[in-house]
Motif scaffolding. Structure first.
Motif, PDB file in Angstrom:
ATOM      1  N   ASP A 117      -1.437 -12.011  -3.984  1.00  0.00           N
ATOM      2  CA  ASP A 117      -2.694 -12.442  -3.371  1.00  0.00           C
ATOM      3  C   ASP A 117      -3.216 -11.440  -2.348  1.00  0.00           C
ATOM      4  OD1 ASP A 117      -0.945 -12.879  -1.218  1.00  0.00           O
ATOM      5  OD2 ASP A 117      -2.051 -14.647  -0.549  1.00  0.00           O
ATOM      6  N   HIS A 118      -2.420 -10.373  -2.043  1.00  0.00           N
ATOM      7  CA  HIS A 118      -2.868  -9.363  -1.086  1.00  0.00           C
ATOM      8  C   HIS A 118      -3.694  -8.255  -1.750  1.00  0.00           C
ATOM      9  CE1 HIS A 118      -0.503 -11.424   1.767  1.00  0.00           C
ATOM     10  NE2 HIS A 118      -0.078 -10.415   2.485  1.00  0.00           N
ATOM     11  N   PHE A 119      -3.710  -8.231  -3.081  1.00  0.00           N
ATOM     12  CA  PHE A 119      -4.407  -7.161  -3.788  1.00  0.00           C
ATOM     13  C   PHE A 119      -5.872  -7.546  -4.030  1.00  0.00           C
ATOM     14  CE2 PHE A 119      -0.026  -6.213  -4.566  1.00  0.00           C
ATOM     15  CZ  PHE A 119       0.048  -4.853  -4.836  1.00  0.00           C
ATOM     16  N   ALA A 120      -6.671  -6.526  -4.283  1.00  0.00           N
ATOM     17  CA  ALA A 120      -8.052  -6.777  -4.717  1.00  0.00           C
ATOM     18  C   ALA A 120      -8.016  -7.423  -6.098  1.00  0.00           C
ATOM     19  CB  ALA A 120      -8.845  -5.479  -4.755  1.00  0.00           C
ATOM     20  N   ILE A 121      -9.027  -8.160  -6.413  1.00  0.00           N
ATOM     21  CA  ILE A 121      -8.992  -9.050  -7.574  1.00  0.00           C
ATOM     22  C   ILE A 121      -8.710  -8.331  -8.891  1.00  0.00           C
ATOM     23  CG2 ILE A 121     -11.511  -8.967  -7.894  1.00  0.00           C
ATOM     24  CD1 ILE A 121     -11.283 -11.990  -8.698  1.00  0.00           C
ATOM     25  N   HIS A 122      -9.175  -7.071  -9.054  1.00  0.00           N
ATOM     26  CA  HIS A 122      -8.968  -6.379 -10.333  1.00  0.00           C
ATOM     27  C   HIS A 122      -8.274  -5.028 -10.128  1.00  0.00           C
ATOM     28  CE1 HIS A 122     -11.201  -9.456 -12.341  1.00  0.00           C
ATOM     29  NE2 HIS A 122     -12.330  -9.195 -11.685  1.00  0.00           N
ATOM     30  N   ASP A 123      -7.361  -4.952  -9.180  1.00  0.00           N
ATOM     31  CA  ASP A 123      -6.608  -3.705  -8.976  1.00  0.00           C
ATOM     32  C   ASP A 123      -5.919  -3.266 -10.263  1.00  0.00           C
ATOM     33  OD1 ASP A 123      -7.146  -2.863  -6.420  1.00  0.00           O
ATOM     34  OD2 ASP A 123      -5.495  -3.943  -5.486  1.00  0.00           O
ATOM     35  N   TYR A 124      -5.744  -1.939 -10.380  1.00  0.00           N
ATOM     36  CA  TYR A 124      -5.132  -1.300 -11.550  1.00  0.00           C
ATOM     37  C   TYR A 124      -5.920  -1.577 -12.832  1.00  0.00           C
ATOM     38  CZ  TYR A 124      -1.183  -0.942  -8.311  1.00  0.00           C
ATOM     39  OH  TYR A 124      -0.400  -0.691  -7.210  1.00  0.00           O
ATOM     40  N   GLY A 125      -7.196  -2.001 -12.697  1.00  0.00           N
ATOM     41  CA  GLY A 125      -8.028  -2.252 -13.861  1.00  0.00           C
ATOM     42  C   GLY A 125      -7.648  -3.489 -14.632  1.00  0.00           C
ATOM     43  N   ILE A 126      -6.885  -4.393 -14.032  1.00  0.00           N
ATOM     44  CA  ILE A 126      -6.476  -5.627 -14.710  1.00  0.00           C
ATOM     45  C   ILE A 126      -7.689  -6.562 -14.795  1.00  0.00           C
ATOM     46  CG2 ILE A 126      -4.963  -7.649 -14.538  1.00  0.00           C
ATOM     47  CD1 ILE A 126      -2.944  -5.818 -13.081  1.00  0.00           C
ATOM     48  N   PRO A 127      -8.066  -7.017 -15.988  1.00  0.00           N
ATOM     49  CA  PRO A 127      -9.296  -7.811 -16.141  1.00  0.00           C
ATOM     50  C   PRO A 127      -9.219  -9.187 -15.485  1.00  0.00           C
ATOM     51  CG  PRO A 127      -8.114  -7.661 -18.232  1.00  0.00           C
ATOM     52  CD  PRO A 127      -7.449  -6.711 -17.297  1.00  0.00           C
ATOM     53  N   PRO A 171       0.959 -11.903 -12.316  1.00  0.00           N
ATOM     54  CA  PRO A 171       1.827 -11.116 -11.426  1.00  0.00           C
ATOM     55  C   PRO A 171       2.760 -10.166 -12.157  1.00  0.00           C
ATOM     56  CG  PRO A 171       2.499 -13.421 -11.444  1.00  0.00           C
ATOM     57  CD  PRO A 171       1.176 -13.351 -12.130  1.00  0.00           C
ATOM     58  N   TYR A 172       3.120 -10.468 -13.421  1.00  0.00           N
ATOM     59  CA  TYR A 172       3.968  -9.525 -14.154  1.00  0.00           C
ATOM     60  C   TYR A 172       3.259  -8.188 -14.298  1.00  0.00           C
ATOM     61  CZ  TYR A 172       6.411  -7.095 -17.866  1.00  0.00           C
ATOM     62  OH  TYR A 172       7.076  -6.129 -18.587  1.00  0.00           O
ATOM     63  N   GLN A 173       2.029  -8.229 -14.813  1.00  0.00           N
ATOM     64  CA  GLN A 173       1.276  -6.988 -15.013  1.00  0.00           C
ATOM     65  C   GLN A 173       1.058  -6.259 -13.701  1.00  0.00           C
ATOM     66  OE1 GLN A 173      -1.786  -9.331 -17.345  1.00  0.00           O
ATOM     67  NE2 GLN A 173      -1.961  -7.339 -18.365  1.00  0.00           N
ATOM     68  N   LEU A 174       0.683  -6.999 -12.666  1.00  0.00           N
ATOM     69  CA  LEU A 174       0.410  -6.383 -11.370  1.00  0.00           C
ATOM     70  C   LEU A 174       1.625  -5.645 -10.840  1.00  0.00           C
ATOM     71  CD1 LEU A 174      -1.327  -6.011  -8.810  1.00  0.00           C
ATOM     72  CD2 LEU A 174      -0.363  -8.169  -7.987  1.00  0.00           C
ATOM     73  N   LEU A 175       2.780  -6.295 -10.793  1.00  0.00           N
ATOM     74  CA  LEU A 175       3.963  -5.668 -10.198  1.00  0.00           C
ATOM     75  C   LEU A 175       4.553  -4.603 -11.101  1.00  0.00           C
ATOM     76  CD1 LEU A 175       5.698  -8.583  -8.300  1.00  0.00           C
ATOM     77  CD2 LEU A 175       4.084  -6.876  -7.495  1.00  0.00           C
ATOM     78  N   TYR A 176       4.307  -4.713 -12.408  1.00  0.00           N
ATOM     79  CA  TYR A 176       4.735  -3.636 -13.296  1.00  0.00           C
ATOM     80  C   TYR A 176       3.976  -2.353 -12.963  1.00  0.00           C
ATOM     81  CZ  TYR A 176       5.547  -0.786 -17.384  1.00  0.00           C
ATOM     82  OH  TYR A 176       5.873   0.262 -18.203  1.00  0.00           O
ATOM     83  N   TYR A 177       2.650  -2.445 -12.856  1.00  0.00           N
ATOM     84  CA  TYR A 177       1.846  -1.263 -12.533  1.00  0.00           C
ATOM     85  C   TYR A 177       2.178  -0.744 -11.131  1.00  0.00           C
ATOM     86  CZ  TYR A 177      -1.033  -1.888 -16.710  1.00  0.00           C
ATOM     87  OH  TYR A 177      -1.470  -1.985 -18.012  1.00  0.00           O
ATOM     88  N   TRP A 178       2.315  -1.653 -10.200  1.00  0.00           N
ATOM     89  CA  TRP A 178       2.671  -1.253  -8.826  1.00  0.00           C
ATOM     90  C   TRP A 178       4.009  -0.508  -8.823  1.00  0.00           C
ATOM     91  CZ3 TRP A 178       6.851  -2.807  -5.754  1.00  0.00           C
ATOM     92  CH2 TRP A 178       6.773  -2.455  -4.396  1.00  0.00           C
ATOM     93  N   GLY A 179       4.968  -0.998  -9.593  1.00  0.00           N
ATOM     94  CA  GLY A 179       6.288  -0.384  -9.636  1.00  0.00           C
ATOM     95  C   GLY A 179       6.287   1.024 -10.189  1.00  0.00           C
ATOM     96  N   LEU A 180       5.343   1.344 -11.069  1.00  0.00           N
ATOM     97  CA  LEU A 180       5.250   2.706 -11.591  1.00  0.00           C
ATOM     98  C   LEU A 180       5.035   3.701 -10.452  1.00  0.00           C
ATOM     99  CD1 LEU A 180       2.976   2.128 -14.726  1.00  0.00           C
ATOM    100  CD2 LEU A 180       5.445   2.581 -14.718  1.00  0.00           C
ATOM    101  N   TYR A 181       4.197   3.341  -9.496  1.00  0.00           N
ATOM    102  CA  TYR A 181       3.913   4.220  -8.368  1.00  0.00           C
ATOM    103  C   TYR A 181       5.090   4.269  -7.386  1.00  0.00           C
ATOM    104  CZ  TYR A 181      -0.856   4.418 -10.074  1.00  0.00           C
ATOM    105  OH  TYR A 181      -1.954   4.634 -10.861  1.00  0.00           O
ATOM    106  N   ILE A 182       5.796   3.149  -7.241  1.00  0.00           N
ATOM    107  CA  ILE A 182       6.974   3.156  -6.380  1.00  0.00           C
ATOM    108  C   ILE A 182       8.023   4.129  -6.917  1.00  0.00           C
ATOM    109  CG2 ILE A 182       8.972   1.779  -5.639  1.00  0.00           C
ATOM    110  CD1 ILE A 182       6.430   1.370  -3.990  1.00  0.00           C
ATOM    111  N   GLU A 194       0.814  -1.219   0.000  1.00  0.00           N
ATOM    112  CA  GLU A 194       0.000   0.000   0.000  1.00  0.00           C
ATOM    113  C   GLU A 194       0.847   1.267   0.000  1.00  0.00           C
ATOM    114  OE1 GLU A 194      -3.558   2.062   2.718  1.00  0.00           O
ATOM    115  OE2 GLU A 194      -2.397   0.377   3.498  1.00  0.00           O
ATOM    116  N   THR A 195       2.092   1.178   0.456  1.00  0.00           N
ATOM    117  CA  THR A 195       2.933   2.375   0.551  1.00  0.00           C
ATOM    118  C   THR A 195       3.326   2.924  -0.813  1.00  0.00           C
ATOM    119  OG1 THR A 195       4.883   0.952   0.790  1.00  0.00           O
ATOM    120  CG2 THR A 195       3.872   1.789   2.815  1.00  0.00           C
TER     121      THR A 195
END
Length: 569
Positions: A464-474, A481-492, A434-435
Motif C-alpha cells: 500500500d506504500h507504492f504508487a498505484i501502477h508502479d513497475y507498469g503493473i495494470p 502483491p506477488y507481482q509487485l514484490l517480485y519486480y521489487w526484488g529484482l532491483y534488490i 525505495e532503497t
C-alpha cells in the motif's frame, strides 16, 4: 673465633709477604668475586616490542623461540654477552642480556625488554583504516569523538594486553581529541590504509538533474556466526508491540502451532519504552515515565520466548523520539530561522549527526542484549525524516561534523556493529522500499552501504506504500502483491550485488488491510502467501516479518496456514 678476626690476619700476611703487590692482588680478587656475584643476580623483565611478538635466539645458536610481548622473563642483570655480526665482521658487536627460559639460555637486547608490563607496547603512532569511534573509557561504549579514515593518531597507551601480544584498544590522541580506539582500526603506516571497494553513488536529487554524485567505500566485512547464538536460516517472524508482553503466552501458542520461529518485539518506540530501562532512566527521564512494562515482567516474557525455541529480535525506534527530544532539545532538528523544534508527521527527531544520540541508542541496545537476552537488535527509523528534502533549506540539522546524511548513518552502523558483535549479538536495520533504487534517498538510506555493515536488511516494501501502477503493473499494485514484490526484488538483487559481503534479506510484509485507499483490499492469508512467494521467487528467502501495528492475535491466527507452508528447517 669471629669471621672478621680471620680476615684481618690474612690481610696482614698478604701485605707482609708481597707488600703493595700482594695488596693489589687481593683487590683484584675481591673485584672478581663481586663481578661473579653480580653476574649471578637475576631480575624479571617483560618482552617489549612494536610488534605482537619477538623472535629470540638460543645462546648456543641451536634454535630460536617466539615470545609474545608482555611475557615475563628472568634475565641476568648485567648484559655481558656481545655477539658479532657473522655477515659483517667490521660491524660493531651487539650487546645482549642472558634470558633463562625453561633452564635454557637465550639472548635478548635491552630494546626487547622493559621493567613494567605496561611499557611492553612500544608503537607510538598510526593511521585509521576506517571511520571509527574514540571511546571515553577503556571498555566503551561512551563516545569521546569519532575519526575518519586515514586520520593520523598518536598512540599514548592501551587498555588491555591480549594473550597473543596484541591489544584490544589503544589510547590515542587524534584531531585534538583523546580516547580509546579499537586496535583493528589502526595500522602503522599510511601505505597500509588501502582503498576498499569503491562505489560511486548519488543523491536522489541527481535523478532530476542535480550533481550530487560522490563515493563511499565498502570494506570487506565478513558476516558473523556466533557460537551459542544461532540465527535461523529462515526467520518466519511476527511483530509484537510493547503491550503484548502481558499476553505473551498467546503469541507463543501461535508459534508453537505454526511455522513461526521468531518474534520481533518493541524495546523503544517514539512514544516511550517497552520496559523500565535503567539506561532510559539515565538518558531520558521523561521517556522513562512512559515505560509500559516493569523490567522483571518484560525480562520474564523474553526468557519464556527463548525457552520455547523462539529467536527473539528487539526493535529500537532510533532517530525518531519525541520524549528524548523533550529532555535534550539541544540535539534535535530545528527550524533554522527560529530555532524552534522541527516537527514532521507529528514527531520530533533527535539528530542522527549527534554522537550523544548514537550513544543513547547503543547503550539501550547493549542493555537489552545483555539483560534481556535478545538474539538480535533491530534499528528502525535509522534515518532522517522522509520528505525532509521539502524543508531542506530551512532546517538546522545540528550537523557538527559537516557530514552527509549517508555518512552519518554509515558511521553509526560501524559503532553499532562493533558494540553488538563484541557481545555475540546480531543487528538488523529497517529501510524503506525505495532503497531498491540506485541512489541515496533524501533521508540518507542507501542499500549497498547499509547491507555492507548490517547482518540483516529489513526493507519495508508494503504494497500500500507504492504508487498505484508502479513497475507498469495494470492493476493496483496492492491487489497483486506477488507481482509487485517480485519486480521489487529484482532491483534488490542488483543492490545486493554492489556489496562485497551483503547482509541477509529478511523483508517486512504487510499484515494489515488497505481499506483507507481505493480499491480496498483485505489482507487475508492469501495476500500473506503472495507476498512471501513474490520475495522467495527472487531468492530473497531469508525470512519475513509480518507488520501489524496492533499485533492482533485474531489476525496472526488467521495467517498461520501461510507460516506452515515454507518451513525449511
Amino acid at each position: 673465633m669471629k669471621k672478621s678476626a680471620i680476615i684481618i690476619p690474612a690481610v696482614l700476611l698478604l701485605l707482609a709477604g708481597g707488600g703493595y703487590f700482594g695488596f693489589t692482588k687481593y683487590q683484584e680478587y675481591l673485584a672478581e668475586q663481586a663481578r661473579l656475584e653480580e653476574e649471578k643476580k637475576r631480575e624479571t623483565l617483560y618482552v617489549s616490542s612494536e610488534e605482537k611478538s619477538v623472535e629470540i635466539e638460543r645462546r648456543d645458536g641451536e634454535g630460536t623461540l617466539t615470545l609474545v610481548r608482555g611475557t615475563p622473563v628472568e634475565t641476568r642483570v648485567v648484559p655481558l654477552i656481545v655477539k658479532e655480526n657473522e655477515d659483517d665482521p667490521d660491524e660493531e658487536g651487539k650487546e645482549y642480556r642472558l634470558v633463562f627460559i625453561d633452564e635454557e639460555e637465550y639472548l635478548m637486547t635491552d630494546e626487547q625488554l622493559c621493567a613494567n608490563v605496561e611499557d611492553s607496547v612500544k608503537e607510538k603512532s598510526g593511521y585509521t583504516v576506517l571511520p571509527a569511534v574514540l571511546y571515553r573509557d577503556p571498555s566503551g561504549p561512551a563516545i569521546a569523538q569519532t575519526v575518519n579514515k586515514n586520520t593520523p593518531v598518536e598512540i599514548t597507551g592501551y587498555a588491555n594486553l591480549l594473550s597473543d601480544g596484541g591489544v584490544d584498544r589503544y589510547h590515542v590522541n587524534a584531531n585534538g581529541a583523546e580516547g580509546y580506539i579499537r586496535s583493528e582500526y589502526i595500522v602503522r603506516t599510511p601505505e597500509e590504509v588501502v582503498d576498499t571497494v569503491p562505489a560511486v553513488h548519488r543523491d536522489r536529487e541527481d535523478i532530476y538533474g542535480g550533481g550530487n554524485a560522490y563515493t563511499l567505500e565498502y570494506p570487506v566485512l565478513e558476516k558473523p556466526d556466533f557460537p551459542g547464538n544461532k540465527m535461523p536460516r529462515e526467520c518466519r517472524t511476527l511483530y509484537l508491540n510493547k503491550a503484548c508482553i502481558e499476553y505473551i503466552d498467546d503469541y507463543i501458542e501461535i508459534a508453537n502451532n505454526s511455522g513461526v520461529n521468531a518474534f520481533i518485539i518493541d524495546i523503544k518506540e517514539s512514544d516511550g519504552p517497552a520496559y523500565e530501562s535503567p539506561v532510559i532512566r539515565e538518558y531520558s527521564p521523561t521517556s522513562y515515565e512512559y515505560a509500559f512494562n516493569t523490567f522483571d515482567d518484560y525480562k520474564a516474557a523474553i526468557q519464556k520466548c527463548k525457552d520455547n525455541g523462539i529467536y527473539v529480535i528487539g526493535r529500537i525506534v532510533t532517530f525518531k523520539d519525541d520524549l528524548y527530544a523533550i529532555d535534550h532539545p539541544e540535539v534535535i532538528l530545528k527550524y533554522a530561522p527560529t530555532g524552534e523544534a522541527y516537527m514532521i508527521a507529528d514527531a520530533y527527531w533527535p539528530s542522527a549527526y549527534q554522537r550523544s544520540v548514537w550513544e543513547y541508542n547503543i547503550r539501550l541496545a547493549i542493555e537489552a542484549a545483555e539483560e534481556m537476552g535478545f538474539n538480535e537488535i533491530n534499528f528502525d527509523y535509522i534515518r532522517f525524516p522522509d520528505l525532509i528534502n521539502i524543508d531542506e533549506d530551512t532546517i538546522d540539522y545540528n550537523n557538527t561534523y559537516g557530514e552527509t546524511k549517508a555518512e552519518a548513518l554509515n558511521k553509526f552502523m560501524f559503532y553499532a556493529r562493533d558494540e553488538l558483535h563484541e557481545r555475540n549479538v546480531y543487528f538488523s536495520v529497517d529501510v524503506f522500499g525505495e532503497t531498491s533504487n540506485d541512489y541515496v534517498a533524501a533521508y540518507g538510506q542507501y542499500w549497498p552501504m547499509m547491507s555492507n555493515l548490517a547482518d540483516v536488511m529489513c526493507a519495508m516494501p508494503y504494497p500500500d506504500h507504492f504508487a498505484i501502477h508502479d513497475y507498469g503493473i495494470p492493476q493496483a499494485v496492492w491487489e497483486v502483491p506477488y507481482q509487485l514484490l517480485y519486480y521489487w526484488g529484482l532491483y534488490i538483487n542488483e543492490r545486493q550485488a554492489e556489496t562485497p559481503v551483503p547482509a541477509k534479506v529478511r523483508t517486512w510484509i504487510q499484515g494489515f488491510d488497505t481499506f483507507y485507499k481505493e480499491p480496498q483490499v483485505e489482507y487475508t492469508v492469501d495476500k500473506i502467501n503472495e507476498q512471501i512467494e513474490g520475495l522467495y521467487a527472487n531468492g530473497l528467502d531469508d525470512g519475513y516479518m509480518v507488520w501489524n501495528a496492533p499485533s492482533e492475535l485474531y489476525r496472526y491466527w488467521a495467517y498461520t496456514p501461510a507460516f506452515y507452508e515454507r518451513v525449511t528447517e
